[in-house]
Design a protein around this motif. Structure first.
Motif, PDB file in Angstrom:
ATOM      1  N   MET A 221       0.845  -1.192   0.000  1.00 39.87           N
ATOM      2  CA  MET A 221       0.000   0.000   0.000  1.00 39.87           C
ATOM      3  C   MET A 221       0.880   1.242   0.000  1.00 39.87           C
ATOM      4  SD  MET A 221      -2.922  -1.111   2.782  1.00 39.87           S
ATOM      5  CE  MET A 221      -3.904   0.341   2.464  1.00 39.87           C
TER       6      MET A 221
ATOM      7  N   ARG B 223      -1.259   7.631   2.023  1.00 39.85           N
ATOM      8  CA  ARG B 223      -2.143   8.677   1.526  1.00 39.85           C
ATOM      9  C   ARG B 223      -1.656  10.043   1.977  1.00 39.85           C
ATOM     10  NH1 ARG B 223      -7.774   5.772   3.432  1.00 39.85           N
ATOM     11  NH2 ARG B 223      -8.192   4.568   1.534  1.00 39.85           N
TER      12      ARG B 223
ATOM     13  N   SER C 195       2.530   9.459   5.577  1.00 38.66           N
ATOM     14  CA  SER C 195       1.488  10.350   5.080  1.00 38.66           C
ATOM     15  C   SER C 195       1.843  11.792   5.409  1.00 38.66           C
ATOM     16  CB  SER C 195       0.139  10.006   5.716  1.00 38.66           C
ATOM     17  OG  SER C 195      -0.358   8.779   5.245  1.00 38.66           O
TER      18      SER C 195
ATOM     19  N   CYS D 295      -5.619   8.546   6.771  1.00 33.12           N
ATOM     20  CA  CYS D 295      -4.196   8.311   6.508  1.00 33.12           C
ATOM     21  C   CYS D 295      -3.752   6.968   7.064  1.00 33.12           C
ATOM     22  CB  CYS D 295      -3.356   9.424   7.121  1.00 33.12           C
ATOM     23  SG  CYS D 295      -3.492  11.030   6.307  1.00 33.12           S
TER      24      CYS D 295
ATOM     25  N   SER E 158      -4.029   3.657   5.171  1.00 33.07           N
ATOM     26  CA  SER E 158      -3.145   3.401   4.034  1.00 33.07           C
ATOM     27  C   SER E 158      -1.766   2.919   4.450  1.00 33.07           C
ATOM     28  CB  SER E 158      -2.991   4.675   3.196  1.00 33.07           C
ATOM     29  OG  SER E 158      -2.198   5.644   3.877  1.00 33.07           O
TER      30      SER E 158
END
Length: 325
Positions: A1, A4, A124, A308, A311
């Motif tokens: 992943m 974000r 993030s 956030c 992710s």
């Protein structure tokens, strides 16, 4: 992943924007389990809170939000980092990304610096205000509208004052809701940035909403649901002309604006200067929800941090112990 980032509201899809606003409203209503996410998504994670410019609400909101979601915080002020001794912004960001899970940063400078820090997949990055945009304020404002009216679609909002970073976020967010109207009245020479206006108008066309901007207070339509202003001297900026106040005086928010919009609520991103952009009678009067709006910053911050965290990879137990040490 991949981590974000929230650098601009335009980084979000419509679905993400709507979900963050709804989640903020759910936090405001005490529904911490709305949508099913765990109550402590930041458990074992570290949030860096770096504010190079002054802040009361946003800094407190993200600090409180991270703690309420189970995380820990490290706070940095304007004089705390080796940026002040010549280290490059790029090197600072690379180091941050190897130690922090989330970085919430207010630079009051160019958004490009934040995008540089976001050019990695481990941490993030959240824009807590740059010169061009204040996206977390925009989320707060939309959350406030949703909590107050139970909807955002179809709302009519009057914004009075400088087309600053708060106005930019409002324009880029509200226009993505169907049937909304955003009427901006900004002093000559202090309107929305042309690129922001272009993007907001594109959102308006797609959503069937309306965005207009004029540089005077004449022929003002009525029946607004909300009237919004910000302080005339935006944090971290200065005006290029010495007589700028003369241009701003006609844009003071007074009780007169409620003659044609008697049911409108008043919003202000704070801090406020009573007697300048708004009269005390309005800010402290029955129409004002500015301090509820301020409280909603914490709820919106929690929504952003939770988004956030979803992710980021789940921290290993040993890593969590190390980070907590």
């Amino acid at each position: 992943m991949s981590a974000r980032h929230l650098i601009s509201l335009d980084d979000l899809t419509d679905a993400e924007l709507y979900a963050l606003v709804e989640r903020g409203a759910a936090f405001a209503a005490g529904r911490t389990e709305a949508g099913g996410p765990q109550a402590r998504p930041l458990d074992g994670r570290i949030t860096g809170v770096y504010f190079r410019a002054t802040s009361t609400r946003t800094r407190t909101a993200f600090s409180v939000g991270a703690l309420r979601l189970g995380g820990q915080i490290i706070s940095y002020g304007a004089g705390d980092l080796q940026l002040n001794t010549g280290e490059t912004s790029e090197d600072t960001g690379r180091v941050f990304s190897r130690m922090l899970d989330v970085l919430v940063a207010r630079t009051a400078g160019e958004t490009a610096e934040l995008r540089g820090w976001a050019a990695q997949h481990r941490m993030s990055v959240v824009n807590a205000m740059s010169a061009q945009e204040h996206p977390t304020q925009g989320l707060t404002d939309l959350t406030t509208f949703l909590g107050r009216f139970g909807r955002i679609e179809g709302l009519r909002v009057l914004y009075v004052g400088e087309g600053n970073n708060t106005a930019a976020a409002l324009a880029l967010g509200l226009t993505r809701y169907r049937g909304t109207t955003l009427e901006l009245r900004t002093p000559p020479g202090y309107g929305l940035d042309p690129d922001v206006r272009r993007r907001a108008l594109a959102h308006a066309r797609a959503a069937g909403s309306v965005l207009t901007e004029h540089h005077h207070m004449a022929d003002l339509p009525g029946d607004f649901d909300a009237v919004y202003t910000t302080r005339w001297q935006t944090t971290g900026t200065s005006k290029p002309d010495a007589d700028w106040r003369e241009r701003f005086v006609p844009f003071q928010v007074t009780d007169a604006l409620w003659k044609t919009s008697p049911r409108a609520v008043f919003l202000h991103d704070l801090p406020a200067h009573r007697g300048e952009e708004v009269t005390a009678e309005v800010l402290d009067g029955p129409h004002s929800i500015a301090f509820q709006q301020a409280e909603n910053k914490a709820h919106s911050a929690m929504a952003v941090l939770e988004w956030c965290a979803a992710s980021l990879p789940v921290p290993a137990h040993g890593d969590r112990e190390f980070r907590a040490a």
